[in-house]
Structures are given as structure tokens and as C-alpha cells.
Design a protein around this motif. Sequence first.
Motif, mmCIF file in Angstrom:
data_model
loop_
_atom_site.group_PDB
_atom_site.id
_atom_site.type_symbol
_atom_site.label_atom_id
_atom_site.label_comp_id
_atom_site.label_asym_id
_atom_site.label_seq_id
_atom_site.Cartn_x
_atom_site.Cartn_y
_atom_site.Cartn_z
ATOM 1 N N ASN A 1 0.348 5.590 2.594
ATOM 2 C CA ASN A 1 -1.044 5.211 2.326
ATOM 3 C C ASN A 1 -2.018 6.307 2.752
ATOM 4 N N ARG A 2 -1.576 7.551 2.677
ATOM 5 C CA ARG A 2 -2.415 8.696 3.018
ATOM 6 C C ARG A 2 -2.317 9.750 1.925
ATOM 7 N N LYS A 3 -3.369 10.502 1.735
ATOM 8 C CA LYS A 3 -3.373 11.597 0.769
ATOM 9 C C LYS A 3 -2.594 12.780 1.344
ATOM 10 N N VAL A 4 -1.682 13.339 0.534
ATOM 11 C CA VAL A 4 -0.897 14.495 0.977
ATOM 12 C C VAL A 4 -1.649 15.781 0.641
ATOM 13 N N SER B 1 0.818 -1.218 0.000
ATOM 14 C CA SER B 1 0.000 0.000 0.000
ATOM 15 C C SER B 1 0.853 1.270 0.000
ATOM 16 N N ASP C 1 -6.521 9.612 7.449
ATOM 17 C CA ASP C 1 -5.990 9.255 6.128
ATOM 18 C C ASP C 1 -5.390 10.448 5.390
ATOM 19 N N ILE C 2 -4.821 11.394 6.139
ATOM 20 C CA ILE C 2 -4.236 12.597 5.536
ATOM 21 C C ILE C 2 -2.818 12.801 6.070
ATOM 22 N N GLU D 1 3.469 4.039 -1.638
ATOM 23 C CA GLU D 1 3.788 4.539 -2.960
ATOM 24 C C GLU D 1 5.224 4.142 -3.317
ATOM 25 N N SER E 1 5.089 14.841 -3.802
ATOM 26 C CA SER E 1 4.327 13.623 -3.526
ATOM 27 C C SER E 1 2.860 13.956 -3.291
ATOM 28 N N THR E 2 2.010 13.113 -3.819
ATOM 29 C CA THR E 2 0.566 13.278 -3.613
ATOM 30 C C THR E 2 0.022 12.261 -2.609
ATOM 31 N N THR E 3 0.805 11.212 -2.360
ATOM 32 C CA THR E 3 0.447 10.237 -1.329
ATOM 33 C C THR E 3 1.696 9.903 -0.528
ATOM 34 N N PHE E 4 1.486 9.546 0.706
ATOM 35 C CA PHE E 4 2.585 9.124 1.578
ATOM 36 C C PHE E 4 2.026 8.237 2.682
#
Length: 424
Positions: A120-123, A103, A137-138, A105, A115-118
Amino acid sequence: MTNNQNQPREFDAVLGGEAPPPVQGAVLGGIEGVKRRLSSSNIEAKIAAVSEALNYGNAGLYLLIEALKNKSRKVQRVALKILKDIEDPQVELALKNYKFWRSLEKSYSIPCGYSTTFANRKVIEFDPTTKISDTVDIAYALRIIPAESYGKPVMSSVDKLQILLQSPLANQIEALVFGLWYTSSLEDYTFRPVMDALLNAHEQLSNIKALFIGDVNDYELGYLPLVYSNFSYILLAYPQLEVLKIRCNSSSRYYKYLTGLQFIPARHENLKPIIIESHAFSHYDVLDEICELELPALEYLELWLGSSNWAYDFVIKFITDCPYIFPNLKYLGLRDCNFSDELACAIVDSPIIENLLELDLSVGNLGYKGAECLLNCPSIRQLDTLDITDNYLTDEIIKEFNQFDIEVISERQKTPDRYYSACE
């Protein structure tokens, strides 16, 4: 599911050969028989027990899930093959934990953007003028945006962090991303102020589980010296931390600074992945320093090694020492390397390969010599996944790898007349 889990059945083994057992005789059947065989030292007996476990209902399913943690890779693979076809919430969770990094990136080059995800969380970029309203989840990003430096005041990552800490939800934040950029208006353009600020804020950020320091793109990487930031202090200040990712430069353009990252001996109970992305380690003693850390939960180690040929001896020593220091390591990524052939041959001769689920040698210059070492190594066939993406392997060699009963990831092979990807 039957309730008579301890009664012998037609597929159970009975002590005493083919003759019917005496009334007082021992029966090697039922769920207890499966448990006995799973605890034996005989690998074939363990595999047979795993294969029969589902005949005993929920108790057998539990043993199958536990078999994913067995020391034998053969036993794990048999259990995995059976569990993949079962629809059950317990099984889904077990399979997710088995390879939790699926899961995460993954990049096949230093990214050309943020990065837009890190973890398994949205950046989401933290806006100092807006209150935090959500922490689920952020991952909040505190970056110095290059566009801000052109005729506009620049707010540093440290200043943004101080504003974030004023939020009533600060102690609920689970993930933070820091990006830095050099501008003449900033007195200190290294990681050190951010590190100091994080250390001072550890009580307010008591729920942090994931940290990404150095979220910059390829161009910005050249402006990002570390000045020997010691990340062991972060580990000590954040005992709940589970993910640590660092992106850094390998050589400074500013003679008054020495660059590099550093660890001192420390113990951390919860850290599962370490990811270090760099064009090259400027000081390879960091490999020895990582080996001096006590990380009982570490399962994932990804290092971008870069193009320094003189680092070979350090890396080989690291491969030799690593399996004894991190016995629970399941994923090893030695990526972005220009001595991949020598690396592959050293890995197959090391006990490190015995416990791995996934070996990642992508984004390098792996060729015929290294491929031959991997193809002739029986332990490679016990992996779940071999990632050899973005190397110098021919179609014929790839076909040989694809005959293995494992997942082989092999896209983006290059022709020998080109530099390997890490240097492009």
C-alpha cells in the motif's frame, strides 16, 4: 442515541415467558442482555444479539465492531452486513482492518515489469546521488537495473543500501524493495549478500515494516537463484516487520548453485502477510518449514505453487496442518497450481476452510472436478470471497457459483485446449 441502554424495550426478551416479570425478576434485555447473548454458545442467540446491537447506541456499535472478531463466521457475516451501511470513522477503520489485504497489490501472473506499489505504498527507485526527503507512504527500491550492465558500471543493491543507510532518515523508512539481476560483472548474483546486509543494518532500519525481496519481471526470474537464503534470520532481526514478500526462481541454470528458500523455527509477533511468488517451489519442504514458524498475527498466506506434480503430497499435508498452526489465518491463496482440482477437494475436507474469509485458487487449472467439490461444500458459502479467476470453468459452473451469497471473482476463464496461465 439513547442513554437508557440497560432498560428493557419492546424488542427485548424477558425471563419468564409472556407474563410480566416480577419486580425482583431478571430482565434479559438492554445492552447487558446483548452482551450475554453474544457470549453464549448458541449461534442463533449470538446472531440475534448482533442484529439488535444498534438499538443501544455507541455501546451497541462497539459490540458490532467486536463481532467482526467472533469465532463464528455466521456472526461475523451478520455484523459485516450491518456495518457496511454505517458511515462512521470507527466503522471504516474496523472494516479496513477486517480485510487489510484489500489494499495490497495483486497479480494474476508474474509481472512483466517492476512493481510500482508495494504494501500500500508507492515504489520509488532509490537514487544514490539524491538525498532522501520523504518516508511517508513510500517504498524505496534498490534494484540492479539490466540496462546498467551494457557497457556501464553496475552498482549492486548492497552498495545502494549502504548509501541509503547514511541518510539521517534511514531509521524512518518503513518499506524496502530489492531487485536483483545476474551480470558477468557481479561476483555473487544471489540474495545472500542482500540478506547479510539487511541483517547487519537491522538497528539502523529500526522502522521497517515491509520487505519485498526479488522484484524482478518474468524474464529476469530465470536468472535469479536463491542459494538457500534463510528468511527466518530476517524475521528475527526485524521484529517490527509486518509484510514479507519474496519472488524467486524455482530452478537454477547454474549447476554449482542449489536453489530454494528456507525457514528455521522462529517466532514473530507482528507478521501478518507472507507472499511467495515463484514458478514453482524447488524444494517443497519449505511448506513444512513455514508450518514450524510461530506467527500468531499471520492472517494472509499467498503461495504460488507452480507446475511440479510431485509436490502434491507436500501441499496436502500443508493444508492439513495449517489450520492448527495458524488459527488466525483469514486469507489463503494457493495460486499458480497445475493440480487445482485435487487441491480444491483437499481444502473442502480440511478444517482450514472454517475460519477463512477468502479462498484464492486463481491462476490454475481448476475444472469440473474441483468445482464440484467447492459447490458441494457448505463452508464455501460462509466465505466472504472466493477467487477462481483464470481457470478452466464453464459459464454454467460460474453461474452456479454466482448463486452463492458471497463475492465470487471468476474472470478470465480459459478453454481446455490451452495450457493454464501459470505456464504461459
